[in-house]
Design a protein around this motif. Structure first.
Motif, PDB file in Angstrom:
ATOM      1  N   GLY A 173       0.823  -1.214   0.000  1.00 51.99           N
ATOM      2  CA  GLY A 173       0.000   0.000   0.000  1.00 51.99           C
ATOM      3  C   GLY A 173       0.849   1.252   0.000  1.00 51.99           C
ATOM      4  O   GLY A 173       0.533   2.231  -0.690  1.00 51.99           O
ATOM      5  N   ARG A 174       1.938   1.241   0.751  1.00 50.34           N
ATOM      6  CA  ARG A 174       2.831   2.404   0.767  1.00 50.34           C
ATOM      7  C   ARG A 174       3.505   2.594  -0.576  1.00 50.34           C
ATOM      8  O   ARG A 174       3.758   3.727  -1.009  1.00 50.34           O
ATOM      9  CB  ARG A 174       3.878   2.251   1.874  1.00 50.34           C
ATOM     10  N   LEU A 175       3.794   1.480  -1.253  1.00 49.21           N
ATOM     11  CA  LEU A 175       4.384   1.593  -2.585  1.00 49.21           C
ATOM     12  C   LEU A 175       3.408   2.256  -3.549  1.00 49.21           C
ATOM     13  O   LEU A 175       3.792   3.077  -4.408  1.00 49.21           O
ATOM     14  CB  LEU A 175       4.772   0.203  -3.116  1.00 49.21           C
ATOM     15  N   SER A 176       2.127   1.902  -3.435  1.00 49.35           N
ATOM     16  CA  SER A 176       1.123   2.490  -4.330  1.00 49.35           C
ATOM     17  C   SER A 176       0.941   3.978  -4.067  1.00 49.35           C
ATOM     18  O   SER A 176       0.492   4.723  -4.941  1.00 49.35           O
ATOM     19  CB  SER A 176      -0.220   1.764  -4.171  1.00 49.35           C
ATOM     20  N   GLU A 177       1.317   4.413  -2.850  1.00 53.34           N
ATOM     21  CA  GLU A 177       1.247   5.835  -2.515  1.00 53.34           C
ATOM     22  C   GLU A 177       2.527   6.575  -2.864  1.00 53.34           C
ATOM     23  O   GLU A 177       2.675   7.764  -2.553  1.00 53.34           O
ATOM     24  CB  GLU A 177       0.955   5.991  -1.019  1.00 53.34           C
ATOM     25  N   ASN A 178       3.469   5.825  -3.496  1.00 54.08           N
ATOM     26  CA  ASN A 178       4.741   6.407  -3.940  1.00 54.08           C
ATOM     27  C   ASN A 178       5.576   6.969  -2.787  1.00 54.08           C
ATOM     28  O   ASN A 178       6.228   8.011  -2.906  1.00 54.08           O
ATOM     29  CB  ASN A 178       4.510   7.506  -4.980  1.00 54.08           C
ATOM     30  N   THR A 179       5.542   6.267  -1.637  1.00 51.41           N
ATOM     31  CA  THR A 179       6.397   6.661  -0.523  1.00 51.41           C
ATOM     32  C   THR A 179       7.840   6.345  -0.890  1.00 51.41           C
ATOM     33  O   THR A 179       8.201   5.189  -1.141  1.00 51.41           O
ATOM     34  CB  THR A 179       6.002   5.894   0.753  1.00 51.41           C
ATOM     35  N   VAL A 180       8.697   7.380  -0.941  1.00 50.73           N
ATOM     36  CA  VAL A 180      10.055   7.235  -1.470  1.00 50.73           C
ATOM     37  C   VAL A 180      10.859   6.208  -0.673  1.00 50.73           C
ATOM     38  O   VAL A 180      11.515   5.328  -1.243  1.00 50.73           O
ATOM     39  CB  VAL A 180      10.786   8.597  -1.469  1.00 50.73           C
ATOM     40  N   GLN A 181      10.843   6.328   0.650  1.00 49.45           N
ATOM     41  CA  GLN A 181      11.636   5.401   1.478  1.00 49.45           C
ATOM     42  C   GLN A 181      11.177   3.967   1.291  1.00 49.45           C
ATOM     43  O   GLN A 181      11.995   3.039   1.267  1.00 49.45           O
ATOM     44  CB  GLN A 181      11.534   5.813   2.952  1.00 49.45           C
ATOM     45  N   SER A 182       9.888   3.764   1.150  1.00 45.48           N
ATOM     46  CA  SER A 182       9.375   2.402   0.949  1.00 45.48           C
ATOM     47  C   SER A 182       9.809   1.861  -0.403  1.00 45.48           C
ATOM     48  O   SER A 182      10.109   0.671  -0.542  1.00 45.48           O
ATOM     49  CB  SER A 182       7.847   2.401   1.040  1.00 45.48           C
ATOM     50  N   ILE A 183       9.835   2.725  -1.418  1.00 38.18           N
ATOM     51  CA  ILE A 183      10.265   2.278  -2.749  1.00 38.18           C
ATOM     52  C   ILE A 183      11.734   1.887  -2.725  1.00 38.18           C
ATOM     53  O   ILE A 183      12.141   0.854  -3.280  1.00 38.18           O
ATOM     54  CB  ILE A 183      10.005   3.397  -3.787  1.00 38.18           C
ATOM     55  N   GLU A 184      12.576   2.686  -2.031  1.00 39.48           N
ATOM     56  CA  GLU A 184      14.014   2.418  -2.013  1.00 39.48           C
ATOM     57  C   GLU A 184      14.349   1.126  -1.262  1.00 39.48           C
ATOM     58  O   GLU A 184      15.298   0.420  -1.613  1.00 39.48           O
ATOM     59  CB  GLU A 184      14.738   3.598  -1.342  1.00 39.48           C
ATOM     60  N   THR A 185      13.599   0.840  -0.223  1.00 43.33           N
ATOM     61  CA  THR A 185      13.921  -0.333   0.612  1.00 43.33           C
ATOM     62  C   THR A 185      12.933  -1.480   0.413  1.00 43.33           C
ATOM     63  O   THR A 185      12.868  -2.396   1.228  1.00 43.33           O
ATOM     64  CB  THR A 185      13.917   0.068   2.102  1.00 43.33           C
ATOM     65  N   SER A 186      12.172  -1.433  -0.675  1.00 42.25           N
ATOM     66  CA  SER A 186      11.095  -2.416  -0.863  1.00 42.25           C
ATOM     67  C   SER A 186      11.617  -3.847  -0.863  1.00 42.25           C
ATOM     68  O   SER A 186      11.103  -4.722  -0.158  1.00 42.25           O
ATOM     69  CB  SER A 186      10.350  -2.131  -2.164  1.00 42.25           C
ATOM     70  N   SER A 187      12.649  -4.087  -1.667  1.00 39.37           N
ATOM     71  CA  SER A 187      13.180  -5.456  -1.768  1.00 39.37           C
ATOM     72  C   SER A 187      13.692  -5.940  -0.415  1.00 39.37           C
ATOM     73  O   SER A 187      13.402  -7.065   0.013  1.00 39.37           O
ATOM     74  CB  SER A 187      14.299  -5.501  -2.801  1.00 39.37           C
ATOM     75  N   LEU A 188      14.457  -5.081   0.289  1.00 40.36           N
ATOM     76  CA  LEU A 188      15.005  -5.459   1.590  1.00 40.36           C
ATOM     77  C   LEU A 188      13.880  -5.683   2.599  1.00 40.36           C
ATOM     78  O   LEU A 188      13.924  -6.632   3.386  1.00 40.36           O
ATOM     79  CB  LEU A 188      15.955  -4.376   2.087  1.00 40.36           C
ATOM     80  N   HIS A 189      12.858  -4.800   2.569  1.00 40.54           N
ATOM     81  CA  HIS A 189      11.766  -4.906   3.533  1.00 40.54           C
ATOM     82  C   HIS A 189      11.021  -6.235   3.378  1.00 40.54           C
ATOM     83  O   HIS A 189      10.785  -6.950   4.375  1.00 40.54           O
ATOM     84  CB  HIS A 189      10.797  -3.738   3.343  1.00 40.54           C
ATOM     85  N   ILE A 190      10.664  -6.589   2.163  1.00 41.26           N
ATOM     86  CA  ILE A 190       9.933  -7.833   1.916  1.00 41.26           C
ATOM     87  C   ILE A 190      10.789  -9.040   2.294  1.00 41.26           C
ATOM     88  O   ILE A 190      10.322  -9.987   2.933  1.00 41.26           O
ATOM     89  CB  ILE A 190       9.495  -7.921   0.445  1.00 41.26           C
ATOM     90  N   ASP A 191      12.076  -9.002   1.896  1.00 45.84           N
ATOM     91  CA  ASP A 191      12.973 -10.116   2.234  1.00 45.84           C
ATOM     92  C   ASP A 191      13.167 -10.229   3.738  1.00 45.84           C
ATOM     93  O   ASP A 191      13.221 -11.334   4.293  1.00 45.84           O
ATOM     94  CB  ASP A 191      14.334  -9.924   1.552  1.00 45.84           C
ATOM     95  N   LEU A 192      13.249  -9.082   4.426  1.00 45.50           N
ATOM     96  CA  LEU A 192      13.523  -9.091   5.859  1.00 45.50           C
ATOM     97  C   LEU A 192      12.354  -9.689   6.643  1.00 45.50           C
ATOM     98  O   LEU A 192      12.558 -10.567   7.491  1.00 45.50           O
ATOM     99  CB  LEU A 192      13.809  -7.668   6.345  1.00 45.50           C
TER     100      LEU A 192
END
Length: 553
Positions: free
Chosen positions: A494-513
């Motif tokens: 949901g944060r990605l769909s809102e174009n939250t910059v920090q979420s976009i930059e760390t998306s791969s790490l966040h999901i993997d973590l």
């Protein structure tokens, strides 16, 4: 040649029978014997009495020495108390030698028959192990009779007479030979019984027999020193102090062998009785005359084998005591304690992960990754230690505990590997590029991390206590954690769909973590399955609620 082989086979049978009795009693009564020793060390006299009783039952002062050494190594009893126990232990094994010197050959077939009847149908049960003990006793009595028969024939050979005459000319040689025989056979009791039997049949002159008995006593002390050579300093101090007492005893008794033969032998009569009573009186003399020296000998031993200074590297005691392997229940307990230390190291790694995420600390990340090597080393050590415990020697409950420890250490080792990979990802995808999680994303990670720490500590409690209620709670936490992971993955999208910059930059790490945290939690919660399965609380695909209600602790 045939008669010599018969004699060697009879000696081997005697040693094997002694081994069966010793290991059988340790398997059945090992835990109780340890409790008796631990509770009876209030003063040196009660400690000596407990040593007499335990060793009379185990039929091995060496086994008592190993148990007592493990207690000292764990800090449960003091070294002087342990040396007092060993003074009684030597008297206990001498008393058993006196009992076996009587003609009990008529018992041999009865003991073997009853033992086989008990052992064959239920080998792993308590009754089966008692049958094993009876078989050992029967074999010992049978072997003594075979030794007598074989010796009577061999004594007619001129070469044998010449060999015995040469041995009898040197007391030092007799003592050395007796010590070597005790070490090789792993039992001074078997050697003393053999010497008494040979003396009774004329195979060994009586004066030679007494020298061999002194050597056998010395050999039993040397055997305990060799057996504990790779143990901790504290555990090695007991056998060394015991050996010092035996050396003193031999030095005092050796000059009086001629006096014993001249004055005491006529009062006793039979050669076999002379040998075993000499053995008994020697150990009584050492025990009574030297029990007041336990403190000085303990101080001397501690000076000779001083405890190593604890250094800043955090050196810790290793619970995997090799001398405890002869008592399976004690060895299992030691392995469990070491497994809990492995879990403590994993907990430290897991706690450090959050600090690395928050502070971008590369040095801490490197230190935590090095800790995985310790986790792997502990896993290898525990696994190797457990493989040296005879599975046949374990009761059903101890066998399940053996499996639980292996499973626990495997899970801890795999968690350590996952944490190491997580740290590498954090370094490569967050710290080095200079990225940060969003405030909401960091809150989600902290929530999952806190639950993970709580679940790890709960799993350690389940492993230690085997509580069905806690195991049920742990498995319920697994389901909650899985639901949280799915919910947080959805909110991240949901944060990605809102174009939250920090979420976009760390998306791969966040999901993997969060996925890796869920995998770690799965390994943690798997500790619950053996506990619930043993309680009958598991269905093929879900918890069986009625069973849980009946088995809550």
């Amino acid at each position: 040649m045939t008669h010599l082989l018969n004699l060697l086979a009879a000696i081997a049978l005697l040693v094997w029978g002694t081994h069966l009795v010793r290991t059988g009693i340790l398997r059945v009564f090992g835990a109780n014997l340890r409790h008796i020793l631990a509770r009876s060390v209030g003063n040196r006299f009660t400690a000596a009495l407990s040593g007499i009783g335990v060793t009379a039952l185990v039929q091995s002062s060496t086994a008592t020495a190993l148990i007592t050494s493990s207690f000292v190594g764990q800090g449960l009893i003091s070294l002087p108390a342990a040396l007092a126990v060993m003074r009684g232990a030597d008297i206990g094994t001498a008393l058993i030698a006196v009992v076996f010197s009587f003609d009990l050959s008529w018992l041999s077939p009865l003991l073997i028959f009853i033992g086989v009847v008990l052992f064959i149908p239920r080998q792993a049960s308590t009754m089966g192990r008692i049958g094993r003990i009876l078989i050992g006793l029967g074999l010992m009595l049978l072997a003594l009779r075979l030794v007598t028969a074989s010796t009577e024939v061999l004594m007619q050979a001129p070469a044998v007479k010449a060999l015995l005459a040469s041995v009898g000319s040197d007391l030092l040689l007799e003592i050395t030979l007796g010590a070597v025989l005790a070490v090789i056979s792993y039992s001074s009791l078997a050697v003393v019984l053999l010497i008494a039997t040979l003396a009774a049949s004329g195979g060994v002159p009586l004066e030679v027999a007494l020298g061999l008995v002194l050597g056998a006593n010395l050999g039993s002390g040397l055997l305990a020193v060799l057996t504990t050579a790779r143990s901790s300093i504290e555990a090695r101090q007991v056998p060394l102090g015991t050996l010092a007492f035996k050396i003193l005893g031999v030095m005092v008794a050796a000059p009086f062998l001629g006096w014993w033969l001249l004055n005491v032998r006529p009062l006793i009569g039979e050669s076999a009785s002379v040998v075993v009573i000499f053995h008994l009186m020697f150990n009584v003399m050492v025990g009574v005359a030297f029990i007041g020296l336990t403190n000085p000998v303990a101080r001397w031993t501690q000076k000779l084998l001083p405890k190593p200074e604890k250094n800043a590297s955090g050196e810790r005691p290793n619970h995997l005591d090799p001398s405890a392997l002869s008592t399976p229940s004690l060895a299992i307990s030691n392995a469990a304690r070491e497994a809990l230390h492995q879990a403590d190291v994993v907990e430290s790694m897991l706690l450090g992960v959050l600090e690395v995420i928050r502070k971008n600390d590369l040095k801490l990340a490197e230190d935590l990754r090095k800790m995985d090597d310790s986790v792997d080393a502990l896993y290898s050590s525990i696994k190797y230690y457990l493989t040296k415990i005879s599975r046949e020697a374990l009761a059903e409950e101890e066998s399940r505990r053996w499996t639980d420890i292996i499973s626990f250490t495997i899970n801890m080792e795999q968690i350590g590997d996952i944490i190491e990979r997580v740290l590498i990802d954090i370094e490569d995808k967050k710290i080095k590029p200079g990225r940060n999680f969003s405030e909401a994303g960091m809150a989600e990670i902290c929530e999952l991390h806190a639950r993970l720490i709580d679940n790890l500590r709960l799993s350690m409690s389940v492993f230690l206590n085997g509580s069905v209620r806690d195991a049920q709670k742990l498995l319920e936490e697994k389901a909650r954690f899985r639901d949280l992971e799915r919910a947080y993955a959805t909110t991240h999208l949901g944060r990605l769909s809102e174009n939250t910059v920090q979420s976009i930059e760390t998306s791969s790490l966040h999901i993997d973590l969060i996925s890796d945290l869920k995998r770690i939690n799965s390994h943690i919660c798997s500790i619950a399955y053996p506990i619930l399965d043993s309680a009958g609380a598991l269905a093929p695909n879900r918890l069986r609620q009625p069973a849980l209600a009946d088995n809550n602790l």
